[in-house]
Design a protein around this motif. Structure first.
Motif, mmCIF file in Angstrom:
data_model
loop_
_atom_site.group_PDB
_atom_site.id
_atom_site.type_symbol
_atom_site.label_atom_id
_atom_site.label_comp_id
_atom_site.label_asym_id
_atom_site.label_seq_id
_atom_site.Cartn_x
_atom_site.Cartn_y
_atom_site.Cartn_z
ATOM 1 N N CYS A 158 24.106 79.447 -51.161
ATOM 2 C CA CYS A 158 24.265 78.142 -51.821
ATOM 3 C C CYS A 158 23.657 78.259 -53.218
ATOM 4 C CB CYS A 158 23.454 77.074 -51.091
ATOM 5 S SG CYS A 158 23.891 76.827 -49.383
ATOM 6 N N ASP A 159 24.131 77.455 -54.161
ATOM 7 C CA ASP A 159 23.388 77.480 -55.423
ATOM 8 C C ASP A 159 22.333 76.380 -55.390
ATOM 9 O OD1 ASP A 159 24.903 75.282 -55.874
ATOM 10 O OD2 ASP A 159 26.282 76.285 -57.235
ATOM 11 N N GLN A 160 21.443 76.438 -56.372
ATOM 12 C CA GLN A 160 20.306 75.513 -56.343
ATOM 13 C C GLN A 160 20.742 74.054 -56.419
ATOM 14 O OE1 GLN A 160 17.275 76.589 -59.130
ATOM 15 N NE2 GLN A 160 17.013 78.619 -58.238
ATOM 16 N N ALA A 161 21.828 73.806 -57.185
ATOM 17 C CA ALA A 161 22.306 72.432 -57.335
ATOM 18 C C ALA A 161 22.754 71.882 -55.978
ATOM 19 C CB ALA A 161 23.464 72.385 -58.327
ATOM 20 N N THR A 162 23.388 72.745 -55.184
ATOM 21 C CA THR A 162 23.863 72.297 -53.871
ATOM 22 C C THR A 162 22.665 71.971 -52.981
ATOM 23 O OG1 THR A 162 25.741 73.780 -54.148
ATOM 24 C CG2 THR A 162 25.384 72.903 -51.944
ATOM 25 N N ILE A 163 21.680 72.863 -52.996
ATOM 26 C CA ILE A 163 20.504 72.637 -52.150
ATOM 27 C C ILE A 163 19.788 71.349 -52.595
ATOM 28 C CG2 ILE A 163 18.236 73.575 -51.493
ATOM 29 C CD1 ILE A 163 19.531 76.388 -51.648
ATOM 30 N N ALA A 164 19.689 71.167 -53.912
ATOM 31 C CA ALA A 164 19.026 69.962 -54.424
ATOM 32 C C ALA A 164 19.766 68.704 -53.959
ATOM 33 C CB ALA A 164 18.960 70.014 -55.949
ATOM 34 N N ALA A 165 21.106 68.738 -54.028
ATOM 35 C CA ALA A 165 21.880 67.559 -53.623
ATOM 36 C C ALA A 165 21.753 67.314 -52.122
ATOM 37 C CB ALA A 165 23.350 67.739 -54.020
ATOM 38 N N VAL A 166 21.744 68.402 -51.345
ATOM 39 C CA VAL A 166 21.585 68.265 -49.891
ATOM 40 C C VAL A 166 20.252 67.570 -49.587
ATOM 41 C CG1 VAL A 166 21.119 69.594 -47.777
ATOM 42 C CG2 VAL A 166 23.097 70.166 -49.202
ATOM 43 N N VAL A 167 19.205 68.019 -50.269
ATOM 44 C CA VAL A 167 17.876 67.459 -50.013
ATOM 45 C C VAL A 167 17.824 65.976 -50.414
ATOM 46 C CG1 VAL A 167 15.454 67.609 -50.735
ATOM 47 C CG2 VAL A 167 16.704 69.690 -50.131
ATOM 48 N N LYS A 168 18.513 65.640 -51.529
ATOM 49 C CA LYS A 168 18.519 64.234 -51.967
ATOM 50 C C LYS A 168 19.151 63.312 -50.914
ATOM 51 C CE LYS A 168 19.089 65.063 -56.826
ATOM 52 N NZ LYS A 168 20.123 65.025 -57.857
ATOM 53 N N MET A 169 20.112 63.878 -50.150
ATOM 54 C CA MET A 169 20.760 63.040 -49.118
ATOM 55 C C MET A 169 19.859 62.840 -47.905
ATOM 56 S SD MET A 169 24.782 63.969 -49.229
ATOM 57 C CE MET A 169 24.792 65.587 -49.934
ATOM 58 N N SER A 170 18.787 63.618 -47.854
ATOM 59 C CA SER A 170 17.752 63.460 -46.838
ATOM 60 C C SER A 170 18.249 63.495 -45.379
ATOM 61 C CB SER A 170 17.011 62.145 -47.129
ATOM 62 O OG SER A 170 15.828 62.101 -46.426
ATOM 63 N N PRO A 171 19.077 64.488 -45.034
ATOM 64 C CA PRO A 171 19.527 64.581 -43.627
ATOM 65 C C PRO A 171 18.342 64.951 -42.726
ATOM 66 C CG PRO A 171 20.092 66.572 -44.809
ATOM 67 C CD PRO A 171 19.526 65.630 -45.841
ATOM 68 N N ARG A 172 18.442 64.596 -41.454
ATOM 69 C CA ARG A 172 17.378 64.978 -40.513
ATOM 70 C C ARG A 172 17.364 66.489 -40.320
ATOM 71 N NH1 ARG A 172 15.688 60.720 -37.388
ATOM 72 N NH2 ARG A 172 15.104 62.030 -35.628
ATOM 73 N N ARG A 173 18.584 67.048 -40.265
ATOM 74 C CA ARG A 173 18.685 68.480 -40.005
ATOM 75 C C ARG A 173 19.728 69.118 -40.913
ATOM 76 N NH1 ARG A 173 17.253 66.534 -35.311
ATOM 77 N NH2 ARG A 173 19.238 65.540 -34.916
ATOM 78 N N VAL A 174 19.495 70.376 -41.229
ATOM 79 C CA VAL A 174 20.512 71.183 -41.915
ATOM 80 C C VAL A 174 20.769 72.385 -41.021
ATOM 81 C CG1 VAL A 174 21.033 72.609 -43.952
ATOM 82 C CG2 VAL A 174 19.734 70.475 -44.220
ATOM 83 N N VAL A 175 22.029 72.675 -40.772
ATOM 84 C CA VAL A 175 22.366 73.880 -40.026
ATOM 85 C C VAL A 175 23.025 74.833 -41.013
ATOM 86 C CG1 VAL A 175 23.703 74.874 -38.131
ATOM 87 C CG2 VAL A 175 22.703 72.592 -37.882
ATOM 88 N N MET A 176 22.406 75.993 -41.193
ATOM 89 C CA MET A 176 22.963 76.955 -42.145
ATOM 90 C C MET A 176 23.587 78.116 -41.386
ATOM 91 S SD MET A 176 21.021 79.206 -45.062
ATOM 92 C CE MET A 176 20.553 77.805 -46.063
ATOM 93 N N ILE A 177 24.817 78.448 -41.757
ATOM 94 C CA ILE A 177 25.469 79.627 -41.193
ATOM 95 C C ILE A 177 25.700 80.570 -42.362
ATOM 96 C CG2 ILE A 177 27.586 80.491 -40.104
ATOM 97 C CD1 ILE A 177 27.760 77.858 -38.610
#
Ligand code: SAH
Length: 453
Positions: A385-404
């Protein structure tokens, strides 16, 4: 520092992520391909560097107990099966260690590691192959490029592929030669046929035959019709146009010349239509088990909004669609997004929407719209992932992230960034999707800080 052509006695004590054996000689690491942990060898140094060296086996004095005789006549020149000379259990141990090392050493993380999930079929598991074509002795031949070269070695019988691929190749080559369709020549950029690309639904048995051409040729139509008559499982014959001087296999444009535009397979119980350009995991049966683990990691209750980033033809999200309230998928390849939408419709899934674009850009737009998915699945390409994607994911504040991920190193790097941003890497599991080869897949469960068990 060692010297070139020096002979040294070496015991192989470990394996690198690239599949080279490694031993220590006078404190220096020496990397040797085609070895196994426990091998005692006389090693010939081929590339001495300041702090380490590369060598090859000169004499195998005492073979490791992990060794077996490779059951493929071209294993050595091909190099595709890095581990065909090892017991499968030894290969699994190596892959487990690669994943563990990536997360602990590169990522500086200390998750729970579940045991690697091995594959029941270590041969014939692939559903996709792309064979380069070349002119040799006045004839079109297909096969593979010898390691680190563009020298084509004719071979149609790869053990990793379903046996029918070989029959199709032989029949197609006969017709290509009879009709004088000229193979492409990389050096002169002349000729037409560059690759034959095959895909086969593991459950449906439907086959797509795709000719990758520098430019289209009217000769293909008759060949296509004959191939469909000969092999009733071929449901689609396509031409992919790649006019560029490049070693990227597929060009942008694909035309269907016979049969339907897509083939259909079954994945986790869903009917999945696939265009040639759409990503589809090459080992369907093992991918289904991977997606099952993804669902377990996601801990779905039926109330969630699930965001599936890098969704391809939608396979992961759709496999969970009936266990969530709403599914949102994001993918950059337009044909794959089309496939994903059709796949949702074909399976009566009405709670799914798909967007075409860069994962980070669309994720940021979702943030601006106030979207707050409960669970986010990310399944990026090798670069992660690029940093922008990770930053946006974190902003959405999901309970869990599943990374494959098919690259433990970038997965570990990305998880380390998630960690800094408040997402704890809880569980990691290696899953062997690519037996005999050097590729390693892993799946990770990340949990928002404060939510860990
Ligand atoms: N989840 C899917 C596909 C995973 S492969 C499956 O399991 O089948 C990674 C996918 O990411 C590919 O479909 C690729 O086209 C897509 N991709 C690559 N770069 C991307 C980006 N910047 N934004 C969104 N998708 C991207």
């Amino acid at each position: 520092m060692r010297t070139k052509n020096e002979l040294i006695e070496l015991t192989i004590t470990g394996m690198t992520a690239e599949g080279n054996g490694v031993g220590r000689y006078e404190g220096e690491a020496v990397f040797v391909p085609d070895t196994a942990v426990g091998d005692e060898i006389i090693c010939k140094i081929v590339k001495p560097l300041k702090r380490y060296a590369f060598g090859i086996i000169d004499t195998l004095k005492t073979p490791s107990p992990d060794r077996i005789k490779p059951d493929c006549s071209v294993a050595k020149p091909c190099g595709g099966c890095l581990f065909r000379h090892l017991q499968y259990d030894a290969e699994l141990k190596i892959k487990e260690t690669i994943v563990r090392d990536a997360f602990t050493r590169l990522g500086g993380l200390s998750p729970d590691f579940l045991p690697i999930l091995g594959c029941t079929d270590t041969d014939g598991y692939r559903n996709k192959a792309q064979y380069p074509i070349a002119l040799q002795d006045g004839k079109a031949v297909c096969g593979f490029y010898a390691r680190r070269s563009h020298r084509l070695i004719p071979y149609t019988d790869c053990n990793l592929q379903p046996p029918v691929f070989s029959e199709i190749l032989i029949a197609a080559l006969e017709r290509i030669n009879a009709s004088n369709l000229p193979p492409y020549d990389e050096t002169s950029h002349k000729g037409l046929l560059r690759h034959i690309y095959l895909r086969r639904g593991a459950h449906s048995g439907e086959i797509m035959l795709c000719f990758v051409m520098r430019k289209n040729s009217p000769l293909l139509r008759t060949i296509a019709e004959e191939m469909m008559r000969l092999f009733p499982d071929i449901k689609s014959v396509c031409v992919n146009l790649n006019p560029d001087k490049t070693n990227v296999i597929l060009g942008k444009e694909t035309l269907c010349i016979c049969g339907s535009e897509t083939i259909t397979d079954i994945m986790c119980g869903n009917r999945i239509s696939l265009s040639p350009a759409s990503f589809y995991q090459v080992n369907t049966l093992q991918a289904e088990r991977l997606y099952q683990i993804a669902a377990e990691f996601a801990q779905l209750t039926g109330q969630e909004t699930l965001l599936d980033l890098y969704c391809g033809a939608g396979t992961i999200g759709l496999s969970m669609a009936k266990r969530v309230k709403r599914l949102v998928g994001v993918e950059i390849i337009p044909q794959a997004v089309e496939n994903a939408k059709q796949n949702a419709a074909a399976n009566g899934i009405e709670n799914a929407e798909f967007y075409c674009g860069d994962a980070g850009t669309i994720a940021e737009q979702l943030v601006e719209k106030g979207e707050a998915p409960d669970v986010i699945v990310v399944d990026p390409p090798r670069k992660g992932c690029d940093q922008a994607t990770i930053a946006a994911v974190v902003k959405m504040s999901p309970r869990r992230v599943v990374m494959i991920s098919c690259n433990p190193a970038t997965a570990a790097r990305d998880c380390a960034l998630f960690d800094q941003l408040g997402y704890h890497t809880e569980t990691v599991r290696a899953v062997d999707l690519f037996p005999r080869t050097g590729h390693t897949e892993c799946i990770v469960k990340l949990t928002r800080a404060g939510l860990s068990q």
